[in-house]
Write a protein that holds these residues in place. Structure first.
Motif: not given
Length: 277
Positions: A83-88, A119-130
């Motif tokens: 279920s894990i994919r690359v997060q861009s 692994t960046g699968e959660h929206a909270t992690t992605r939000g901080v990285v952006r």
């Protein structure tokens, strides 16, 4: 200890109060929630945990409908990897080792979490990285509170941070975080520290940027510590906040002497960059 066969899939049709149900499920112990065809799906260990989620969902939205079924007895130590994919995410990628392929190492955060987390699968992690890509400059000092797999600390180092303190209270996460730091070649910039964020933050201060992907109630308690630890012109990025909590959080921040610099909204989650007024 439960056998794999004791795990239960809980599927929640949230009804009218969707965001309230999402928050209630996390508060009742859900570790991760997948949204599929309008329903929330999670897996819990045992009938008692499943019943806790059922009661929480119905309390949050009386018209919520909950379905449960035993989780198939499969080898989840391998199955979750599918279920894990690359997060861009802007200029950066977040990927597990088995999906790195031809990705640019300088712009790729390689995370082997040991479980389906970090692994960046959660929206909270992605939000901080952006958000961090807009404020990190070469040489800045960063503190990552609740570092987990160290994905955010590594991202900060890849973006040019000079020193990063990755603070994590869970002793079971420390070894994995240190392995990820080594794997990404940023050990000279990132130091993983075990302990409580509120107690340790003053010891690594002053810093230019604080990253805190933690639940909103803990974030509010940490605000005085954040203010003390930030140097002049510093910023904090807060995440782990439900979008339904945004108005209350903005009000609390303003009352505490903070201003909103930037924000990110994905799914049910809200992240924000703040600075002292």
């Amino acid at each position: 200890m439960s056998r794999r066969g004791d795990w239960i899939t809980v599927k929640v049709h949230p009804g009218a109060n969707r965001d309230a149900v999402m928050g209630a499920l996390f508060a009742a112990g859900a570790q991760g929630i997948q949204e599929l065809a309008g329903a929330f799906i999670t897996h819990v260990d045992g009938a008692d945990a499943a019943n806790d989620l059922l009661r929480a969902a119905v309390a949050a939205s009386p018209d919520a409908r909950v379905e449960t079924e035993p989780l198939p007895d499969v080898d989840w130590t391998e199955q979750w990897k599918h279920s894990i994919r690359v997060q861009s995410l802007g200029t950066l990628n977040v990927a597990p080792p088995w999906l790195v392929g031809d990705l640019d190492p300088a712009k790729t955060i390689v995370i082997d979490p040991g479980m389906a987390f970090g692994t960046g699968e959660h929206a909270t992690t992605r939000g901080v990285v952006r958000l961090m890509q807009k404020i990190i400059r070469p040489g800045v000092r960063v503190a990552d509170l609740g570092a987990g797999s160290a994905v955010l600390a590594i991202a900060a180092a890849k973006l040019g941070a000079g020193q990063v303190a990755a603070i994590e209270i869970d002793p079971d996460a420390i070894g994995n975080a240190e392995e990820n730091v080594e794997r990404n070649g940023v050990a000279s910039h990132v130091r993983v520290i075990e302990g409580d964020a509120a107690a340790l933050l003053p010891l690594v201060a002053p810093v230019d940027i604080i990253l805190a992907n933690i639940i909103s109630s803990v974030l509010l308690d940490l605000l005085p510590s954040l203010a003390f630890a930030l140097g002049d012109g510093g910023h904090a990025i807060l995440s782990g906040i439900l979008f339904t909590e945004r108005e209350d959080m903005v009000r609390a921040l303003e009352d505490s002497g903070w201003r909103i610099v930037d924000e990110d909204h994905e799914d049910a989650w809200w992240s924000t960059t703040i600075a002292r007024r």
